[in-house]
Write a protein that holds these residues in place. Structure first.
Motif, PDB file in Angstrom:
ATOM      1  N   UNK A  94       0.854  -1.172   0.000  1.00 13.21           N
ATOM      2  CA  UNK A  94       0.000   0.000   0.000  1.00 13.21           C
ATOM      3  C   UNK A  94       0.895   1.228   0.000  1.00 13.21           C
ATOM      4  N   UNK A  95       0.294   2.404  -0.084  1.00 13.43           N
ATOM      5  CA  UNK A  95       1.024   3.664   0.089  1.00 13.43           C
ATOM      6  C   UNK A  95       0.285   4.481   1.147  1.00 13.43           C
ATOM      7  N   UNK A  96       1.059   5.159   1.986  1.00 15.92           N
ATOM      8  CA  UNK A  96       0.496   5.890   3.119  1.00 15.92           C
ATOM      9  C   UNK A  96       0.855   7.371   3.064  1.00 15.92           C
ATOM     10  N   UNK A  97      -0.097   8.186   3.429  1.00 16.43           N
ATOM     11  CA  UNK A  97       0.175   9.604   3.678  1.00 16.43           C
ATOM     12  C   UNK A  97       0.575   9.742   5.135  1.00 16.43           C
ATOM     13  N   UNK A  98       1.788  10.178   5.378  1.00 15.77           N
ATOM     14  CA  UNK A  98       2.315  10.302   6.737  1.00 15.77           C
ATOM     15  C   UNK A  98       2.297  11.774   7.140  1.00 15.77           C
ATOM     16  N   UNK A  99       1.598  12.086   8.214  1.00 14.62           N
ATOM     17  CA  UNK A  99       1.507  13.467   8.689  1.00 14.62           C
ATOM     18  C   UNK A  99       1.433  13.452  10.202  1.00 14.62           C
ATOM     19  N   UNK A 100       2.610  13.382  10.825  1.00 16.16           N
ATOM     20  CA  UNK A 100       2.668  13.313  12.283  1.00 16.16           C
ATOM     21  C   UNK A 100       2.378  14.688  12.883  1.00 16.16           C
ATOM     22  N   UNK A 101       1.340  14.813  13.719  1.00 17.03           N
ATOM     23  CA  UNK A 101       1.007  16.116  14.301  1.00 17.03           C
ATOM     24  C   UNK A 101       1.971  16.546  15.400  1.00 17.03           C
ATOM     25  N   UNK A 102       2.827  15.621  15.849  1.00 16.99           N
ATOM     26  CA  UNK A 102       3.726  15.915  16.957  1.00 16.99           C
ATOM     27  C   UNK A 102       5.105  16.323  16.438  1.00 16.99           C
ATOM     28  N   UNK A 103       5.609  17.434  16.923  1.00 13.51           N
ATOM     29  CA  UNK A 103       6.948  17.889  16.570  1.00 13.51           C
ATOM     30  C   UNK A 103       7.986  16.884  17.079  1.00 13.51           C
ATOM     31  N   UNK A 104       8.900  16.488  16.222  1.00 13.96           N
ATOM     32  CA  UNK A 104       9.946  15.513  16.556  1.00 13.96           C
ATOM     33  C   UNK A 104       9.354  14.186  17.040  1.00 13.96           C
ATOM     34  N   UNK A 105       8.129  13.893  16.610  1.00 10.71           N
ATOM     35  CA  UNK A 105       7.467  12.675  17.069  1.00 10.71           C
ATOM     36  C   UNK A 105       7.909  11.434  16.310  1.00 10.71           C
ATOM     37  N   UNK A 106       7.318  10.327  16.684  1.00 13.05           N
ATOM     38  CA  UNK A 106       7.644   9.047  16.076  1.00 13.05           C
ATOM     39  C   UNK A 106       6.426   8.511  15.336  1.00 13.05           C
ATOM     40  N   UNK A 107       6.713   7.685  14.322  1.00 11.37           N
ATOM     41  CA  UNK A 107       5.662   7.060  13.516  1.00 11.37           C
ATOM     42  C   UNK A 107       5.852   5.540  13.591  1.00 11.37           C
ATOM     43  N   UNK A 108       4.767   4.844  13.902  1.00 11.88           N
ATOM     44  CA  UNK A 108       4.823   3.387  14.032  1.00 11.88           C
ATOM     45  C   UNK A 108       3.767   2.723  13.159  1.00 11.88           C
ATOM     46  N   UNK A 109       4.076   1.506  12.756  1.00 14.52           N
ATOM     47  CA  UNK A 109       3.054   0.568  12.293  1.00 14.52           C
ATOM     48  C   UNK A 109       2.833  -0.437  13.416  1.00 14.52           C
ATOM     49  N   UNK A 110       1.611  -0.505  13.888  1.00 16.49           N
ATOM     50  CA  UNK A 110       1.278  -1.396  14.993  1.00 16.49           C
ATOM     51  C   UNK A 110       0.480  -2.581  14.455  1.00 16.49           C
ATOM     52  N   UNK A 111       0.977  -3.781  14.701  1.00 21.28           N
ATOM     53  CA  UNK A 111       0.349  -5.010  14.237  1.00 21.28           C
ATOM     54  C   UNK A 111      -0.363  -5.677  15.417  1.00 21.28           C
ATOM     55  N   UNK A 112      -1.666  -5.840  15.300  1.00 21.88           N
ATOM     56  CA  UNK A 112      -2.403  -6.536  16.355  1.00 21.88           C
ATOM     57  C   UNK A 112      -2.263  -8.046  16.232  1.00 21.88           C
ATOM     58  N   UNK A 113      -1.635  -8.491  15.160  1.00 20.56           N
ATOM     59  CA  UNK A 113      -1.378  -9.900  14.921  1.00 20.56           C
ATOM     60  C   UNK A 113      -1.241 -10.144  13.438  1.00 20.56           C
ATOM     61  N   UNK A 114      -0.302 -10.977  13.036  1.00 22.04           N
ATOM     62  CA  UNK A 114      -0.100 -11.330  11.623  1.00 22.04           C
ATOM     63  C   UNK A 114       0.555 -12.698  11.578  1.00 22.04           C
ATOM     64  N   UNK A 115       0.126 -13.533  10.618  1.00 19.59           N
ATOM     65  CA  UNK A 115       0.618 -14.895  10.635  1.00 19.59           C
ATOM     66  C   UNK A 115       1.468 -15.280   9.438  1.00 19.59           C
ATOM     67  N   UNK A 116       2.467 -16.099   9.739  1.00 18.85           N
ATOM     68  CA  UNK A 116       2.985 -16.460  11.059  1.00 18.85           C
ATOM     69  C   UNK A 116       4.380 -15.829  11.265  1.00 18.85           C
TER      70      UNK A 116
END
Length: 819
Positions: free
Chosen positions: A94-116
């Motif tokens: 996929x392609x993502x638009x990244x726009x972090x509202x926090x100055x000097x913040x961090x960006x994560x991809x959070x996986x609630x689960x993926x197999x295996x």
């Protein structure tokens, strides 16, 4: 102006829709749309991302398909009767638009689960790998996004968005848990939600909450520990920059009223922030009153504000040695079931709405306990257990096969650590499971009990170090039963061995064999729509299932009596902590290709799509507080026997008194008595007339009256061997037609005990509702009382549907379906 507590309550409600256990922040976005998928491996990450000049997107490979997350490789092939389910790699992009509202913040991809096993790429850069299909994990993509964004040519090719690729792989590997010998599919894919997460430079990394109380609930002790992460640039030369940030915490009662508001000191990322206080007579959490408190944390600084919510509950529980289970000072009989992440048409890729519907069904059945087998499940499920009032046994997927090497053991340690650290704040959880059926060899040439004992002891100690407030448990590994706090031996009275009338003696032996006992896994298979006229006493039935025949006749008539007997016995066992029957819902498994529905474990009380079987109402009649009434036989349209032969009618109800009517004539009132088997005394022997019959039951519960009615035919003609198949069609509500294949003898008489396998075909295969693993959604299925069925989608008509017996010994049939 609204009171503060109402404003805070509304705020918490909105945050809870977004907040998840792994990264505590309110800035999360579910990434469900605009994904492409291909079920195969690719030559390289460059092949996945290779751009097409001038088109601004990756090259369009014909086999890529658009999908919505969550998505499972094996949504249909897990129950396809003709193939082994796919085990191998698959790619998502996929392609993502990244726009972090926090100055000097961090960006994560959070996986609630993926197999295996999973690999994550930003463009062609591999960011992370993870092994384990059931725990939550996150990938920090901040630096990779910055690096990609510095290349205007690359950024331009993707329209200013960030290209993401994810490779999932569920290939067989004996050095991973769980074992492929497990009686469930090891699904592949992004079958749980992925979230795009933004945090400020300084943010909570983990929030641990321990809410304890004395047994009578007079005083509650709350201990909160917040571990911070600090990615702020150090420009002052005085430290890590935490002095610029302020942190505040509010504690809200279950009704939303604020009971505590405190500023906290934020001085170091190394030492966690700790806070403790005492609360007099907290509102206790229990299955009847699942009271949840709220911890609202707000971090402000550097123009940034982060809010996060954690919910918790006060409760006290204990498993008494050689005795029952106590919750908040009172004995509670654990009335439980099991759950797999599995559903018709989607495999493991259940949406939150589907999860919520399933858990409500479990609660409405009257359950107060659930074992999540055999792996940690979605945090959504844990939140629903908190909210609905379902106590939980959660376990890691060390299941069958033996014990592997160092990578294998490291994965087990890591998944146990993740399970406890990620889910410890849930008040619903009372047991941490170390494993399941670890006495089952097969993955390795040698099987050493001493090694398994040693590793089980290590996991048990690790669990207690991570969380000293909850006991450990395993099921079916007698040579390790002394290592854990609570143990469940294997007891399948009336299915895999013995008779269901042997249940009490088997249960008593189990309780006497271990200090703290719980009974997980009991019950048996039932083929929805199959019923039996034989008298089933629990001593010996005409089809020998009581003698230990594991296949039996798979009738609903037998299984309701098995459940019924267990439930009435459990009511008179004062030492019993409780039990969990196997399982709530039918699920797919690679180990059962010749079941009546191929590749489906049919021990559920609901089908794989959630449709209740008759047995669901047996449990409801014993467990539910809500008045209910159900005549057994809603899925039994034709009964059979001799003229004037008395036939048993059962009514399952929790009403104190029920009256039965057959063709308008009262058969008398009966009082409910749980020890009067079957159906707690609500059983009648009645005479049915040839042809149509109307049966009605009226339940009396004070001023409340409940009614249920079924209509059935009674057939007195005997029949011979099946000779041909006859097809009929019935329009259903919605967009489907039900096609039924009926087996008849040479004289055209229905063969009501026939159980041949029927295979359906169609001139347009897409018209068939197939590969669902249900009674009306399987292309190959064993007949139930001489009938097999499948649904046809009206949108594909006109079509011709055919039906054959799988041995091709009967005269086949076909039928045309038109608008």
């Amino acid at each position: 102006m609204k009171p503060l507590r109402i404003i805070l309550s509304l705020l918490c409600s909105s945050l809870l829709l977004q907040a998840h256990a792994l990264i505590p922040t309110d800035r999360k976005q579910r990434l469900t749309e605009h994904w492409e998928f291909i079920r195969q491996d690719m030559g390289s990450i460059w092949e996945v991302m290779r751009p097409v000049s001038g088109k601004g997107k990756p090259e369009a490979v014909p086999l890529w398909q658009e999908v919505t997350l969550p998505h499972c490789f094996n949504a249909e092939d897990a129950v396809d009767p003709d193939v082994n389910y796919y085990q191998g790699p698959g790619w998502y992009r996929t392609t993502l638009s990244i726009d972090n509202p926090y100055k000097d913040g961090r960006v994560y991809l959070e996986f609630e689960g993926a197999g295996q096993k999973t690999d994550v790429y930003v463009y062609t850069t591999k960011i992370a790998s993870h092994t384990g299909g059931y725990d939550e994990w996150a990938v920090d993509i901040t630096d990779a996004v910055k690096q990609f964004s510095t290349n205007p040519d690359c950024l331009g090719r993707f329209g200013g968005k960030i290209p993401i690729a994810i490779r999932c792989d569920n290939s067989r590997n004996t050095e991973m848990i769980p074992s492929d010998m497990s009686d469930f599919n090891l699904y592949g894919g992004l079958y749980r939600y992925i979230n795009l997460v933004y945090t400020p430079a300084i943010h909570p990394e983990q929030i641990r909450i321990n809410a304890s109380t004395d047994e009578k609930g007079k005083q509650g002790e709350l201990a909160i520990e917040i571990q911070m992460a600090d990615y702020s640039p150090d420009t002052s030369g005085k430290g890590n920059g935490t002095e610029e940030y302020r942190i505040g915490m509010r504690i809200l009662a279950p009704d939303g009223k604020e009971i505590k508001s405190v500023p906290l000191s934020l001085s170091s990322q190394v030492d966690p922030i700790s806070y403790r206080f005492t609360l007099n007579r907290p509102q206790l959490w229990s299955p009847d009153t699942p009271n949840l408190y709220t911890c609202l944390i707000e971090i402000t600084g550097n123009g940034d504000t982060l809010r996060t919510v954690e919910r918790f509950g006060f409760r006290h529980f204990r498993f008494e040695e050689k005795g029952p289970f106590y919750l908040n000072g009172k004995r509670l009989l654990l009335r439980g079931t099991h759950r797999h992440e599995d559903h018709a048409g989607v495999g493991a890729a259940l949406t939150e709405e589907m999860m919520r519907a399933e858990m409500r069904q479990i609660k409405e059945m009257g359950a107060n306990f659930i074992r999540l087998g055999h792996y940690q499940q979605s945090s959504i499920i844990l939140r629903l257990c908190d909210e609905l009032g379902l106590l939980v046994w959660e376990e890691i997927p060390w299941c069958r096969g033996g014990l592997g090497g160092q990578k294998y053991r490291e994965q087990a340690r890591r998944m146990l650590t993740n399970m406890i650290e990620q889910h410890r704040n849930h008040p619903s959880i009372i047991l941490w499971g170390m494993g399941n059926e670890n006495d089952w060899p097969g993955d390795f040439e040698s099987f050493h009990k001493d090694s398994i004992r040693s590793f089980m002891s290590e996991l048990n100690a690790l669990s207690h170090r991570l969380d000293s407030t909850r006991p450990t448990v395993i099921r079916r590994c007698d040579f390790c039963k002394d290592l854990v706090d609570v143990y469940s031996p294997t007891i399948w009275a009336g299915w895999y061995g013995n008779r269901f009338r042997n249940y009490r003696e088997m249960e008593t032996a189990g309780m006497n064999s271990t200090p703290r006992f719980i009974h997980a896994e009991w019950g048996g298979d039932s083929h929805a729509g199959r019923h039996a006229e034989e008298q089933i006493t629990g001593n010996r039935s005409s089809f020998d299932i009581e003698a230990g025949d594991r296949n039996g006749d798979w009738s609903e008539s037998y299984i309701i009596r098995l459940f019924d007997w267990h439930l009435k016995e459990q009511e008179t066992m004062p030492r019993l902590t409780g039990s969990a029957f196997w399982t709530f819902k039918d699920f797919s498994t690679p180990l059962r290709p010749r079941n009546p529905i191929p590749y489906v474990n049919q021990k559920g009380v609901v089908q794989r799509d959630g449709t209740p079987k008759e047995s669901y109402y047996v449990f409801q009649s014993y467990w539910s507080d809500k008045p209910m009434l159900h005549i057994y036989g809603h899925t039994w349209p034709v009964r059979w026997g001799k003229p004037e032969e008395a036939k048993e009618v059962l009514v399952y109800s929790n009403c104190p008194e029920v009256e039965l009517f057959v063709n308008g004539r009262s058969q008398g009132r009966k009082k409910r008595n749980s020890q009067d088997f079957p159906a707690a005394g609500l059983h009648w022997n009645v005479i049915l007339r040839e042809g149509d019959n109307d049966i009605e039951a009226i339940g009396h519960n004070g001023k409340l009256s409940l009614k249920d009615r079924i209509r059935l035919q009674y057939q007195t003609q005997s029949w011979g061997k099946p000779a041909e198949i006859r097809l009929t069609q019935t329009p259903l509500t919605g967009d489907t037609v039900l096609v039924q294949a009926e087996l008849v003898d040479k004289n055209g008489i229905r063969c009501l005990d026939a159980c041949d396998f029927i295979e359906f075909g169609c001139t347009d295969s897409k018209a068939l509702l197939q590969n669902q693993g249900t009674a009306h959604g399987s292309r190959l299925i064993q007949a139930a009382n001489g009938v097999a069925s499948i649904c046809v989608c009206k949108g594909n008509v006109p079509v011709t549907v055919s039906a054959y017996d799988d041995r091709r010994t009967l005269k086949s049939a076909s039928i045309s379906i038109a608008q």
